[in-house]
Design a protein around this motif. Structure first.
Motif, short mmCIF file in Angstrom:
data_model
loop_
_atom_site.label_atom_id
_atom_site.label_comp_id
_atom_site.label_asym_id
_atom_site.label_seq_id
_atom_site.Cartn_x
_atom_site.Cartn_y
_atom_site.Cartn_z
N CYS A 137 0.25 3.51 3.20
CA CYS A 137 0.39 3.16 4.78
C CYS A 137 1.48 2.18 4.65
O CYS A 137 2.05 1.72 5.82
CB CYS A 137 -0.95 2.67 5.56
SG CYS A 137 -1.25 1.16 5.10
N ALA A 173 -5.65 -2.01 5.69
CA ALA A 173 -5.56 -1.37 7.00
C ALA A 173 -5.83 0.25 6.82
O ALA A 173 -6.36 0.70 7.88
CB ALA A 173 -3.81 -1.33 7.24
N CYS A 174 -6.03 0.77 5.54
CA CYS A 174 -6.32 1.90 5.65
C CYS A 174 -7.19 2.42 4.15
O CYS A 174 -7.58 3.36 3.95
CB CYS A 174 -5.00 3.01 5.26
SG CYS A 174 -4.31 2.76 3.54
N CYS A 233 0.90 -1.13 -0.08
CA CYS A 233 0.16 0.02 -0.15
C CYS A 233 0.92 1.32 0.02
O CYS A 233 1.63 1.33 0.75
CB CYS A 233 -0.97 -0.08 1.44
SG CYS A 233 -1.76 1.39 1.27
N HIS A 250 1.52 -0.80 4.12
CA HIS A 250 1.36 -2.31 4.57
C HIS A 250 1.51 -3.08 3.39
O HIS A 250 1.43 -2.56 2.17
CB HIS A 250 -0.47 -2.34 4.77
CG HIS A 250 -1.21 -3.78 4.41
ND1 HIS A 250 -1.35 -4.48 5.74
CD2 HIS A 250 -1.44 -4.57 3.35
CE1 HIS A 250 -1.62 -5.68 5.29
NE2 HIS A 250 -1.70 -5.66 4.04
N CYS A 288 -6.61 -1.87 0.61
CA CYS A 288 -5.64 -2.17 1.63
C CYS A 288 -6.43 -2.47 2.82
O CYS A 288 -7.38 -1.77 3.15
CB CYS A 288 -4.67 -0.99 2.05
SG CYS A 288 -3.71 -0.98 3.53
#
Ligand SMILES: [Zn+2]
Length: 266
Positions: A142, A162-163, A139, A144, A160
């Protein structure tokens, strides 16, 4: 057949050189993975024989960093088509031979233009992936990271976890720079001074591929080019084997084993 005799003599000569080599540098391109059924034209574009896509633009443009910056979903569409066409492919006998050469006790550094990850899967430990790896996602927002076996369970374009940003594969798209880390490792490998250099299945159109081989020729270091098609490079090296990669490497390994020079010096 004279051609076969010539091939056999060259294979025996290469095996003899290999028996004495301690620091082997191997540069591999699309032809290395051709025996695994992967398309060879620049490793990716072979799926698009007329060079066009159904979006009406050349495949090189669809797979460019510039296009990804503007229309990432379009680039992802073609990346995922390529991944699907290659899905299920495995390292071939040639990859396995290179992995065994390393286990035989010599240093084998592989610099590859391929993004299929096959050298690592085959067991080679020192692999520099100049163009990245299709199965490693990152990503940009971020940082990831994740690794996937294939894209079968991936939404395209992938999000992603995570974000909610958009993941991208860690591959070098057309018009993008080579990754700093890969370049640094490659320079380090060259600085260590290989005592034999092999080019396999690469047309070596890029200077970063061709120049180290020409340098080795100038320094009198044994050089080999394995490629069914002759190129300016294959005329410059000590030995050109006009054969597919898997067949050539299998024959070299056999010659190495039967010459009495084999894998005893571990
Ligand atoms: Zn993210």
């Amino acid at each position: 057949m004279a051609g076969h005799d010539n091939d056999l003599a060259a294979i025996t000569a290469v095996a003899g050189r290999l028996a004495r080599a301690e620091r082997l540098l191997v540069i591999t391109g699309a032809g290395m993975s051709a025996d695994s059924g992967l398309p060879t034209y620049r490793g990716v574009g072979g799926l698009y024989n007329d060079g066009g896509t159904d979006d009406g633009i050349p495949i090189e443009m669809a797979l460019s960093g510039g296009m990804y910056a503007q229309r990432p979903a379009l680039t992802w569409k073609y990346i995922s088509q390529i991944e699907q066409a290659c899905r299920g492919a495995r390292p071939n006998a040639g990859h396995q031979v290179l992995a065994r050469l390393e286990k035989g006790g010599r240093q084998v550094t592989i610099v590859t233009q391929n993004v299929d990850g096959f050298h690592g899967q085959a067991g080679s430990g020192d692999v520099i992936e100049m163009h990245g790896n299709l199965h490693q996602l990152r990503c940009p927002a971020c940082n990831h990271r994740e690794q996937v076996p294939d894209f079968a369970d991936l939404a395209i374009p992938p999000v992603c976890p995570a974000c909610d940003g958009m993941l991208r594969p860690r591959v070098v798209l057309f018009d993008e720079m080579l990754p700093d880390i890969a370049v640094a490792r490659y320079e380090q490998a060259l600085a260590q001074g290989p005592d034999m250099v092999m080019s396999i299945g690469t047309t070596a159109v890029f200077p970063y591929i061709a120049e180290p081989i020409r340098q080795a020729v100038r320094e009198g270091i044994p050089t080999v080019d394995i490629n069914p098609v002759a190129s300016p490079l294959s005329r410059a090296v000590d030995h050109h084997l006009a054969m597919p990669a898997a067949a050539a490497l299998t024959a070299i390994e056999l010659a190495l084993a039967t010459s009495g020079l084999g894998e005893t010096a571990t």
